[in-house]
Write a protein that holds these residues in place. Structure first.
Motif, PDB file in Angstrom:
ATOM      1  N   THR A 238       0.873  -1.172   0.000  1.00 27.74           N
ATOM      2  CA  THR A 238       0.000   0.000   0.000  1.00 27.74           C
ATOM      3  C   THR A 238       0.909   1.220   0.000  1.00 27.74           C
ATOM      4  O   THR A 238       2.101   1.125   0.306  1.00 27.74           O
ATOM      5  N   ASP A 239       0.374   2.370  -0.347  1.00 31.05           N
ATOM      6  CA  ASP A 239       1.213   3.568  -0.332  1.00 31.05           C
ATOM      7  C   ASP A 239       0.361   4.816  -0.255  1.00 31.05           C
ATOM      8  O   ASP A 239      -0.873   4.764  -0.305  1.00 31.05           O
ATOM      9  N   ASP A 240       1.018   5.945  -0.103  1.00 32.59           N
ATOM     10  CA  ASP A 240       0.364   7.252  -0.147  1.00 32.59           C
ATOM     11  C   ASP A 240       1.367   8.263  -0.675  1.00 32.59           C
ATOM     12  O   ASP A 240       2.575   8.019  -0.671  1.00 32.59           O
ATOM     13  N   SER A 334       5.224   7.321   0.969  1.00 37.17           N
ATOM     14  CA  SER A 334       5.491   6.188   1.852  1.00 37.17           C
ATOM     15  C   SER A 334       4.977   4.911   1.203  1.00 37.17           C
ATOM     16  O   SER A 334       3.865   4.869   0.680  1.00 37.17           O
ATOM     17  N   VAL A 335       5.829   3.880   1.199  1.00 35.47           N
ATOM     18  CA  VAL A 335       5.479   2.554   0.696  1.00 35.47           C
ATOM     19  C   VAL A 335       5.342   1.648   1.915  1.00 35.47           C
ATOM     20  O   VAL A 335       6.270   1.563   2.724  1.00 35.47           O
ATOM     21  N   ARG A 336       4.191   0.988   2.048  1.00 35.70           N
ATOM     22  CA  ARG A 336       3.914   0.270   3.289  1.00 35.70           C
ATOM     23  C   ARG A 336       3.504  -1.181   3.032  1.00 35.70           C
ATOM     24  O   ARG A 336       3.241  -1.593   1.904  1.00 35.70           O
ATOM     25  N   TYR A 337       3.444  -1.915   4.127  1.00 31.53           N
ATOM     26  CA  TYR A 337       2.937  -3.280   4.088  1.00 31.53           C
ATOM     27  C   TYR A 337       1.422  -3.259   3.862  1.00 31.53           C
ATOM     28  O   TYR A 337       0.813  -2.186   3.674  1.00 31.53           O
ATOM     29  N   LEU A 340      -4.272  -5.286   7.737  1.00 28.11           N
ATOM     30  CA  LEU A 340      -5.458  -6.146   7.674  1.00 28.11           C
ATOM     31  C   LEU A 340      -6.353  -5.882   8.880  1.00 28.11           C
ATOM     32  O   LEU A 340      -5.883  -5.858  10.016  1.00 28.11           O
ATOM     33  N   ASP A 341      -7.652  -5.680   8.612  1.00 27.37           N
ATOM     34  CA  ASP A 341      -8.584  -5.494   9.713  1.00 27.37           C
ATOM     35  C   ASP A 341      -9.215  -6.837  10.081  1.00 27.37           C
ATOM     36  O   ASP A 341      -8.922  -7.879   9.470  1.00 27.37           O
ATOM     37  N   ALA A 342     -10.095  -6.812  11.058  1.00 27.86           N
ATOM     38  CA  ALA A 342     -10.680  -8.054  11.576  1.00 27.86           C
ATOM     39  C   ALA A 342     -11.515  -8.778  10.530  1.00 27.86           C
ATOM     40  O   ALA A 342     -11.699 -10.000  10.603  1.00 27.86           O
ATOM     41  N   GLN A 343     -12.035  -8.041   9.554  1.00 34.45           N
ATOM     42  CA  GLN A 343     -12.862  -8.643   8.508  1.00 34.45           C
ATOM     43  C   GLN A 343     -12.031  -9.077   7.289  1.00 34.45           C
ATOM     44  O   GLN A 343     -12.578  -9.558   6.291  1.00 34.45           O
ATOM     45  N   GLY A 344     -10.724  -8.891   7.360  1.00 34.90           N
ATOM     46  CA  GLY A 344      -9.868  -9.267   6.243  1.00 34.90           C
ATOM     47  C   GLY A 344      -9.682  -8.168   5.220  1.00 34.90           C
ATOM     48  O   GLY A 344      -9.036  -8.392   4.185  1.00 34.90           O
ATOM     49  N   GLY A 345     -10.223  -6.985   5.481  1.00 37.14           N
ATOM     50  CA  GLY A 345     -10.041  -5.860   4.570  1.00 37.14           C
ATOM     51  C   GLY A 345      -8.629  -5.313   4.652  1.00 37.14           C
ATOM     52  O   GLY A 345      -7.968  -5.381   5.700  1.00 37.14           O
ATOM     53  N   VAL A 346      -8.154  -4.753   3.546  1.00 34.33           N
ATOM     54  CA  VAL A 346      -6.794  -4.220   3.469  1.00 34.33           C
ATOM     55  C   VAL A 346      -6.810  -2.714   3.706  1.00 34.33           C
ATOM     56  O   VAL A 346      -7.651  -1.996   3.161  1.00 34.33           O
ATOM     57  N   HIS A 347      -5.879  -2.243   4.526  1.00 41.31           N
ATOM     58  CA  HIS A 347      -5.755  -0.806   4.762  1.00 41.31           C
ATOM     59  C   HIS A 347      -4.281  -0.425   4.811  1.00 41.31           C
ATOM     60  O   HIS A 347      -3.399  -1.290   4.785  1.00 41.31           O
ATOM     61  N   VAL A 348      -4.007   0.874   4.872  1.00 42.52           N
ATOM     62  CA  VAL A 348      -2.634   1.373   4.974  1.00 42.52           C
ATOM     63  C   VAL A 348      -2.205   1.273   6.435  1.00 42.52           C
ATOM     64  O   VAL A 348      -2.756   1.970   7.284  1.00 42.52           O
ATOM     65  N   PRO A 349      -1.238   0.410   6.765  1.00 41.53           N
ATOM     66  CA  PRO A 349      -0.858   0.212   8.157  1.00 41.53           C
ATOM     67  C   PRO A 349       0.178   1.232   8.629  1.00 41.53           C
ATOM     68  O   PRO A 349       0.592   2.118   7.867  1.00 41.53           O
ATOM     69  N   ARG A 350       0.641   1.062   9.857  1.00 39.10           N
ATOM     70  CA  ARG A 350       1.616   2.009  10.406  1.00 39.10           C
ATOM     71  C   ARG A 350       3.020   1.788   9.861  1.00 39.10           C
ATOM     72  O   ARG A 350       3.747   2.735   9.603  1.00 39.10           O
ATOM     73  N   ARG A 351       3.408   0.533   9.709  1.00 44.04           N
ATOM     74  CA  ARG A 351       4.791   0.262   9.331  1.00 44.04           C
ATOM     75  C   ARG A 351       5.057   0.618   7.870  1.00 44.04           C
ATOM     76  O   ARG A 351       4.305   0.263   6.980  1.00 44.04           O
ATOM     77  N   MET A 352       6.166   1.311   7.655  1.00 41.40           N
ATOM     78  CA  MET A 352       6.600   1.683   6.315  1.00 41.40           C
ATOM     79  C   MET A 352       7.718   0.772   5.854  1.00 41.40           C
ATOM     80  O   MET A 352       8.663   0.505   6.597  1.00 41.40           O
TER      81      MET A 352
END
Length: 585
Positions: A238-240, A334-337, A340-352
């Motif tokens: 993921t990225d921003d 930022s390029v990130r891992y 994953l949320d509890a439902q399996g959805g993908v989001h932008v996490p904290r770790r870069m």
């Protein structure tokens, strides 16, 4: 200006007569042609070279190659500015053609074309005149580049990945490795860019509803469509991206900050980069700016700008060149891992995984840019290896205005400054490919106007077609590339959208938005995170940083420019990096 011409690392230059004569003398001296035969040449004894951090590397021909010694240092050094051998950086490079990314070694087999996204001929009116569309039709590697040096592609990580538990990797990707970066850099006396956007690890929470950083640093996030297909989440990241314009573009002529002026200039820049005659904007008060921007003869609160020829505020007299960013424009990426949320959805996490930064430190005129692209083409035709001006801790200068640097995880997952070769990896895509606009990808792909200001969000985003095309960009790419990525090694995308090897329109129609099209399942996301975690552990980014678990079968380990199968003309495509959001369903 802090240029150091003597640090120019293999820069592509064409010597004049004097320089050519000097080069001949040097070459003759090095070959012994100018030495006196009767006088033996004394050779210095091998010596140990201490690095700035006290480590020692050997400078002799029997020792490990310097690039291997650099890898050993990176595996043991926890410094935010890693130790570097006190030799010219070129001597530490493993792959002088590191600017050629791994996907350039993909098997097209006469029918699959992922190449068109990067390699395009000139679009009339734009300053990018690289004209490299022929690279869709032919391999054109240097002699060095014919061998695929991205060895990490061919590594089987399945057993090592299986040894990492799901709980372990989930905890890893949500750890903050950004907040300590700036303090560590300042303590180390780092002279380059020190990240100054507070709480960026919190992703969307660091910005308000219009995309402005909440800390007052003037960084602005925008919502854009990831370039096919390396930055698709289904392929590992993921990225921003954030942009910041220099002070005159956000202040009045009296030097006072004005959000209205900043919003207007951001919109005017977007119109300039995309070639738009008008653009929507979120509630701008013309009275604060002192100019009629929508041409209605009155000053009031507006939501569309139709006068797009020049900037406003303290930048009103700054030169606006078509499809070029102003001097001192900055981008932060930022390029990130894969969070994953509890439902399996993908989001932008904290770790870069990485934090990349580029700044336009020099302004070139259109004729100068044209000459720079000609020099790139001449150098390639002449077989010269790539090189860029080394600006020290500020990064590498692409000689087209931009200086580029970045930070990447060390073995413990802490962000550190890139090694020279790790930074070299970024330069080709931001210098010598034909599809970019002023060497930048993301901003031209921003959702148009007011709707595109705010943190990246793929949910609800339509699969807009590229300018000049009718079909959605992702659907088009899947068909042209023959799979869900350059390597056609994404079995999940194959199962999701293909039937018997052909793109299935019925399956494609089930996707509601860009998120549905390019987000991975929980299982695949977990595996990709683990695979990349192993690359971090090995610290061998110089051998590739693609999150592969097993070796992709559709990648060559070597290329023969004359014999390797290429694409016929009917399989090549004109493509515009911009998107036609008005045509999106």
């Amino acid at each position: 200006m802090d240029a150091h011409p003597q640090l120019q690392s293999g820069a592509r230059r064409h010597p004049g007569a004097a320089a050519a004569a000097l080069a001949m003398l040097v070459a003759a001296a090095c070959s012994g042609a100018l030495a006196t035969p009767s006088v033996p040449v004394a050779r210095p004894a091998p010596r140990a070279l201490p690095t700035s951090n006290g480590h020692v590397v050997r400078n002799d021909r029997t020792a490990q190659p310097l690039h291997e010694q650099v890898l050993l240092l990176l595996r043991s050094d926890d410094s935010v500015v890693p130790a570097r051998p006190p030799v010219h950086p070129l001597h530490t490079i493993y792959n002088r053609e590191a600017i050629v990314p791994p996907m350039c070694y993909t098997r097209t087999e006469g029918q699959h074309n992922p190449c068109y996204v990067c390699h395009q001929d000139e679009v009339v009116g734009r300053p990018n005149t690289m004209n490299d569309g022929e690279l869709q039709r032919a391999y054109s590697f240097s002699e060095l580049g014919t061998r695929n040096r991205w060895h990490n592609l061919f590594e089987d990580r399945s057993a090592r990945a299986a040894a990492i538990s799901d709980d372990e990797i989930l905890a890893w990707v949500e750890q903050d490795n950004y907040s300590e970066l700036a303090p560590r850099l300042r303590k180390a006396g780092f002279k380059g860019y020190v990240p100054d956007l507070a709480k960026l690890h919190l992703a969307a929470e660091a910005f308000d509803e219009e995309g402005f950083a909440r800390d007052g640093s003037h960084w602005v996030a925008f919502n854009y469509k990831p370039v096919p297909s390396t930055f698709w989440p289904t392929n590992g990241a993921t990225d921003d991206v954030m942009i910041r314009l220099p002070e005159p573009y956000r202040t009045t002529t009296g030097g006072h900050y004005s959000r209205d002026i900043y919003k207007a200039n951001l919109a005017l820049l977007e119109a300039n980069i995309k070639g738009l005659s008008s653009i929507t904007v979120r509630a701008v008060d013309e009275r604060a700016i002192g100019e009629d921007l929508n041409g209605d003869g009155e000053l009031g609160v507006i939501d569309r700008i139709t006068r797009v020829g020049r900037y406003v505020g303290a930048a009103r007299d700054h030169l606006s060149l078509a499809h070029l960013y102003p001097l001192d424009t900055e981008f932060l990426h930022s390029v990130r891992y894969l969070g994953l949320d509890a439902q399996g959805g993908v989001h932008v996490p904290r770790r870069m995984k990485e934090l990349r930064y580029m700044r336009k430190r020099f302004m070139l005129t259109l004729p100068q840019l044209h000459e720079a692209y000609l020099q790139e083409a001449y150098a390639k035709d002449d077989g010269q290896l790539p090189g860029y001006v080394d600006r020290g801790q500020h990064g590498l200068d692409n000689e087209m205005g931009w200086v580029i640097t970045g930070f990447i995880e060390n073995r413990a997952g802490r962000l550190r400054w890139n090694s020279f070769e790790e930074n070299l990896f970024c330069m080709g895509c931001h210098t010598s490919i034909g599809s970019t606009i002023d060497n930048v990808f993301s901003f031209a792909r921003k959702v148009d106007g007011a709707a595109g200001w705010g943190y990246i969000d793929l949910r609800g985003m339509p699969d807009a077609p590229n300018v000049g095309e009718q079909r959605g960009e992702i659907a088009t790419y899947l068909e042209r590339a023959g799979g869900g990525g350059e390597f056609r090694s994404n079995p999940e995308m194959q199962a999701r959208f293909f039937t018997d090897g052909a793109l299935d329109p019925a399956k494609l129609a089930m996707a509601r938005d860009v998120y549905d099209l390019i987000a991975p399942s929980r299982e695949r996301a977990m595996l990709l995170n683990k695979a990349y975690r192993l690359i971090v552990e090995d610290q061998d980014y110089i051998h590739g940083r693609d999150a592969t678990v097993v070796a992709p079968v559709n990648v060559y380990d070597a290329i023969d420019n004359e014999q390797t199968p290429t694409l016929p003309g009917e399989r090549t495509h004109r493509w515009d990096i911009r998107l036609d959001w008005s045509a999106a369903r």
